[in-house]
Write an enzyme that holds these catalytic residues in place. Structure first.
Site: not given
Length: 89
Positions: A37, A19
Site C-alpha cells: 500500500n 495485496r
C-alpha cells in the site's frame, strides 16, 4: 525471457484484499516481487519472472479482485531484479 515491471494501481484498491489477491495470483504465475500500500491510496506491485507470466499478472491488475474498483494502472519495465518470493508489505 525474464523481466521486471513495477505497477501503480489506483482506485478502490486498499481494504479490498488487493495485496493478498495479488500475492496469490503472482504465486500461481510463478512470479516474485511484492505488493504494498502507498500513502496516497494506491497499491504498488513489483513483478519479476517470465515475460508471458508478467503479462498475465499485468492484465489481472487492470481489474484486480472482485471487491476492487481499479480506475487506472501505470506500469513501467525496470531492470531485472531477483527475488525469492512474492511479499506483502
Amino acid at each position: 525471457m525474464n523481466v521486471s515491471y513495477i505497477a501503480h494501481v489506483s482506485g478502490k484498491v486498499q481494504g479490498v484484499y488487493f495485496r493478498a489477491s495479488s500475492q496469490q495470483v503472482a504465486i500461481d504465475y510463478g512470479l516474485s516481487g511484492y505488493a504494498k500500500n502507498l500513502d496516497d491510496g494506491d497499491v504498488e506491485v513489483l513483478m519479476c519472472g517470465e515475460e508471458k507470466d508478467v503479462d498475465k499478472m499485468l492484465a489481472w491488475l487492470a481489474h484486480g479482485p472482485p471487491e476492487a474498483d481499479v480506475v487506472s494502472m501505470e506500469k513501467k519495465q525496470i531492470k531485472w531484479q531477483q527475488h525469492n518470493f512474492f511479499a506483502i508489505s
